[in-house]
Design an enzyme around this catalytic site. Structure first.
Site, PDB file in Angstrom:
ATOM      1  N   ALA A   1      43.803  52.249  41.060  1.00 42.96           N
ATOM      2  CA  ALA A   1      45.072  52.979  41.028  1.00 42.96           C
ATOM      3  C   ALA A   1      45.493  53.298  39.594  1.00 42.96           C
ATOM      4  O   ALA A   1      45.786  54.450  39.254  1.00 42.96           O
ATOM      5  CB  ALA A   1      46.149  52.163  41.735  1.00 42.96           C
TER       6      ALA A   1
ATOM      7  N   ARG B   1      46.664  55.491  47.317  1.00 44.91           N
ATOM      8  CA  ARG B   1      47.234  55.168  46.015  1.00 44.91           C
ATOM      9  C   ARG B   1      46.306  55.509  44.850  1.00 44.91           C
ATOM     10  O   ARG B   1      46.693  55.357  43.702  1.00 44.91           O
ATOM     11  CB  ARG B   1      47.596  53.678  45.956  1.00 44.91           C
TER      12      ARG B   1
ATOM     13  N   ASP C   1      42.305  44.522  38.041  1.00 47.38           N
ATOM     14  CA  ASP C   1      43.152  43.925  39.070  1.00 47.38           C
ATOM     15  C   ASP C   1      42.983  42.415  39.170  1.00 47.38           C
ATOM     16  O   ASP C   1      43.390  41.817  40.161  1.00 47.38           O
ATOM     17  CB  ASP C   1      42.863  44.569  40.432  1.00 47.38           C
ATOM     18  N   ASN C   2      42.361  41.788  38.161  1.00 43.99           N
ATOM     19  CA  ASN C   2      42.249  40.332  38.203  1.00 43.99           C
ATOM     20  C   ASN C   2      42.330  39.756  36.795  1.00 43.99           C
ATOM     21  O   ASN C   2      41.939  40.401  35.812  1.00 43.99           O
ATOM     22  CB  ASN C   2      40.967  39.890  38.906  1.00 43.99           C
TER      23      ASN C   2
ATOM     24  N   CYS D   1      57.276  18.553  52.946  1.00 42.84           N
ATOM     25  CA  CYS D   1      58.088  18.594  54.164  1.00 42.84           C
ATOM     26  C   CYS D   1      58.718  19.974  54.356  1.00 42.84           C
ATOM     27  O   CYS D   1      58.886  20.443  55.490  1.00 42.84           O
ATOM     28  CB  CYS D   1      59.158  17.510  54.135  1.00 42.84           C
TER      29      CYS D   1
END
EC number: 6.2.1.45
Length: 523
Positions: free
Chosen positions: A48, A85, A146-147, A202
Site C-alpha cells: 500500500a 488499497r 509491513d514488519n 482473571c
C-alpha cells in the site's frame, strides 16, 4: 534532419517537461528539478505505501534524469485482497509480482523515469546483491515495509553504509514518518515503544471489559491450542529428554502438559478434515457456551459482594452464553478457521475459504506518503540542519497532526574523542593482517589496550583465554580467525569484515569505543 524540425521537437519536449513538472519548476526552479531527476532511490516494498510512494515519485520525476534511477524490490505476488488499497494493481494483475507490475504502471504514468524491479527479500541472504557497491550509488532509501524485523534490518544497513532513510508506517487512521540522517539523527532501532501493560489473567479469562482484553485472550488461545500444544506433542515423540524436563516442572505443570499431549496424540487426534470440523464445532461450544454457563453458575446474575453491591457491575460485565447459529457468519468463520488451523497441525489439506480483510485507510497512506516526499525534497536540497526536517505523527480520527525535529544521535566518548552510532574505526587489512598487528595498531594509534575481539557472536580473542590459545590466536590472520574460529566463509563480494572490541584506556578503565570496519585487501 532540418534545423526547423529539430527546433520543433525541442520545443515540444520542453513543453511536455514544463507541463509534467510545472509546479516544481515554478517553486524550486530548473536546477532543483534536474537534481530530482538524478536521484537514485531504493524503495523497499511495493504494498500500500510502496504503491503510493512510487506513484508520487513518478509524478515528481524522480529518477527521470540521466543519472537517476528508482529500484523497487518486493518478493510478494499480487492477491485479490490487495486491490482495495494498492491502487497500482487491477484484477487482471492478480498472481503477478508486485514490484514488476508497479514498475510498469508508474512507467506508463511517466515514461521519462528510469525504474528497475527486483523480487528479493532484504536480508542476510541478499547481501551479495544489496552490497557496498549497491548502497554507494544510492541517494536515499525509503522503506515501505509491513514488519518490524525488516525495518530494523534496513535501518542497520543504512547506518552501516551511511545512507539517509525515510521510514514510514500506517495503522488504521494513525501514521508516522521518521527521518534518519547520517551523522545527525538517531536510527529507527535507537528507540522502541514502551512494553504493553500486562492484563491480569482473571480479567482475560472471566472479566474482560475492553476489546483489547478479548484480542489478547484470542492470541493466548491460539498460542496454547495451535502452537504450544502441538510442539509439546512433537517433543514427546522426538525428544528423549522431554519427559525428564517436564516432570521436573513445579506444581501441576507436568500433569497439565501431559494431558494436552494425550489430547493431541490420542483423545482428540483427527483422522480426516471432517474430524477437524467436528472438533472446531465442539471447541466453539466449550468456549462460548459451557465456560460461560459455568461462570454464571458460580456467580449468578444477582450475586452481590460483601458490601451489598452487585457483583456484575463496574468493569465486571455480565456475560451471556451464545447459541450456535449455522446462519450466523461469525459462527461459521470460527469453525472454518479452527478446522483449517487444526488441519495444519496434523498435515491435512485445508478447506481454504477466504475471509474478510479489513482494508487499510487509503487517506492515511496518501497523507503519510506525501509527508515522505516533503522530507525527500529537503534531502535533495542538501539541508544539513536538523531544524529543517520533521518527523510526523498523525491520527485522522481525532484529528491530530504533530511534527517534531528528528532526535539527534546519542554521543559517546573515549579519551576526549566523541562518536555516534554512525561512526566506526576503519582498519585496512594490509595495516593489520594478524591479531597481533590488529592489537598493536590500537595501542599505537588510539592509545587503547584491546582486551577482547569478537565477530558476530564468536569471541576471537580475549585476554582471559588460556595462554596457549592466546599465543595461537595472536599469530593467526584476521581472515583465518573469521573462517576457522567463527566458521564463516567470506564471500567474494564482501569488501569488509565487522568486528567488536573491548578496550581499556591508560588508566585501565573500560573505554566505550565504536565498532570496527576491517577493509579487506582486494588483491
Amino acid at each position: 534532419m532540418p534545423l526547423s524540425v529539430c527546433l520543433t521537437m525541442w520545443r515540444r519536449s520542453l513543453k511536455t517537461q514544463l507541463l509534467q513538472y510545472d509546479s516544481t519548476l515554478a517553486v524550486f526552479g530548473t536546477d532543483f528539478q534536474n537534481r530530482i531527476g538524478n536521484v537514485r532511490l531504493f524503495v523497499v516494498g511495493s504494498g500500500a505505501i510502496g504503491c503510493e510512494l512510487l506513484k508520487n515519485y513518478a509524478m515528481l520525476g524522480i529518477g527521470s534524469g540521466p543519472g537517476g534511477m528508482i529500484l523497487v524490490t518486493d518478493m510478494d505476488a499480487i492477491e485479490k485482497s490487495n486491490l482495495n488499497r494498492q491502487f497500482l494493481f487491477r484484477p487482471w494483475d492478480v498472481g503477478k509480482q508486485k514490484s514488476s507490475t508497479s514498475a510498469l504502471v508508474v512507467k506508463s504514468m511517466n515514461p521519462q523515469i528510469r525504474i528497475m524491479s527486483h523480487q528479493n527479500r532484504v536480508g542476510k541472504d541478499t547481501e551479495g546483491i544489496y552490497n557496498e557497491y549497491f548502497f554507494s550509488r544510492l541517494t536515499c532509501v525509503t522503506n515501505a515495509l509491513d514488519n518490524v524485523d525488516a525495518r530494523k534490518y534496513m535501518d542497520l544497513r543504512c547506518v552501516y553504509f551511511r545512507k539517509p532513510l525515510l521510514e514510514s508506517g500506517t495503522l488504521g487512521t494513525k501514521g508516522n514518518v521518521q527521518v534518519i540522517l547520517p551523522n545527525l539523527t538517531e536510527s529507527y532501532g535507537s528507540s522502541q515503544d514502551p512494553p504493553e501493560k500486562s492484563i491480569p489473567m482473571c480479567t482475560l479469562k472471566n472479566f474482560p471489559n475492553a476489546i483489547e482484553h478479548t484480542l489478547q485472550w484470542a492470541r493466548d488461545l491460539f498460542e496454547g491450542t495451535f502452537t504450544t500444544g502441538p510442539q509439546d506433542a512433537d517433543s514427546y515423540i522426538n525428544d528423549p529428554e522431554f519427559m525428564d524436563r517436564t516432570l521436573k516442572l513445579p506444581g501441576s505443570q507436568p500433569m497439565d502438559i501431559l494431558e494436552k499431549v494425550k489430547s493431541h496424540l490420542v483423545d482428540d487426534k483427527p483422522s480426516s478434515f471432517e474430524d477437524c470440523i467436528a472438533w472446531a464445532r465442539l471447541f466453539w461450544e466449550e468456549l462460548f457456551v459451557n465456560v460461560i454457563k459455568q461462570l454464571l453458575h458460580t456467580y449468578p446474575a444477582d450475586t452481590t459482594t460483601e458490601s451489598g453491591q452487585p457483583f456484575w457491575s463496574g468493569p465486571k460485565r455480565l456475560p451471556h452464553a451464545l447459541s450456535f447459529d449455522y446462519d450466523e457468519e461469525k459462527c461459521q468463520e470460527f469453525v472454518v478457521a479452527g478446522a483449517n488451523l487444526r488441519a495444519l497441525n496434523y498435515g491435512f489439506k485445508e478447506n481454504r475459504i477466504a475471509g474478510k480483510i479489513i482494508p487499510a485507510i487509503a487517506t492515511t497512506t496518501s497523507l503519510v506518503c506525501g509527508l515522505v516526499c516533503i522530507e525527500l525534497y529537503k534531502l535533495v536540497q542538501g539541508h544539513k540542519n536538523l531544524e529543517r526536517f520533521k518527523n510526523g505523527f498523525i491520527n485522522l480520527a481525532l484529528p491530530f497532526f504533530g511534527f517534531s525535529e528528528p532526535i539527534p544521535a546519542d554521543v559517546h566518548t573515549y579519551h576526549d574523542k566523541k562518536w555516534t552510532l554512525w561512526d566506526k574505526f576503519e582498519i585496512r587489512e594490509e595495516k593489520a593482517p594478524t591479531m597481533t598487528a590488529f592489537i598493536s595498531l590500537f595501542k599505537r594509534q588510539h592509545k587503547l589496550d584491546v582486551t577482547m575481539v569478537s565477530y558476530g557472536e564468536t569471541m576471537l580473542f580475549a585476554d582471559f583465554m588460556p595462554e596457549d590459545k592466546i599465543r595461537e590466536r595472536l599469530k593467526m590472520s584476521m581472515r583465518d580467525l573469521v573462517v576457522q574460529v567463527a566458521d564463516d566463509d567470506i564471500p567474494h563480494w564482501k569488501r569488509a569484515l565487522d568486528f567488536e572490541a573491548a578496550a581499556e584506556d591508560k588508566d585501565e578503565e573500560d573505554a566505550d569505543i565504536p565498532p570496527i570496519r576491517y577493509v579487506l585487501s582486494q588483491s
